[in-house]
Design a protein around this motif. Sequence first.
Motif: not given
Length: 172
Positions: A21-31, A123-130, A161-168
């Motif tokens: 579960k914790n590995i999946n959390i990291l992967k979703r953020e692209g870590i 609904d995007t996650n950190g990995a999708q933003l990367k 929702l932090g992806n909005f800040k990253g995009l901006k």
Amino acid sequence: DNSSQIRPFRATYHYEKEIVKNINILKREGITPSDVFQCLSNISADGEIIQEKHIPKLYQFGKVYRMYEELKDSGGKHVLDDRGRYDFDDMIMLATVSLDNEKSLKKRYQEQFNFIMVDEFQDTNGAQLKFLFSLLKDKSSNICCVGDDDQSIYRFQGASLGNFKGLKKRFP
């Protein structure tokens, strides 16, 4: 083997699900595991959020994450699904790494896709933003993101929702 450092209290033998579960959390953020160790190289106990006893656990978790990825990369069937396939988070990370490391591939896709639209951006996650940022040329890229920060429903899947800040920040 220091896996006892990451073994949860009262779960002496059954903690695989929690680790995955914790590995999946990291992967979703692209870590990646390398990102984990890079972060840990600058970590120190502050007595409030990170206590001294947490640091060896974080290092051990990083080692487990690295071993998990190595097993998967070597075709280890026990870390892939029943049919030997990667999961969605892995696919996003692999695509991002490919775009970042294969300049001709990146150029081909950048030339093919002159305009990019992302719907349901909330609904995007950190990995999708990367991945999105890897696909784009530069600040002059033609991109349209549609999303409503009040409508995010996939936080349990890593939506940020932090992806909005990253995009901006990337596209003022």
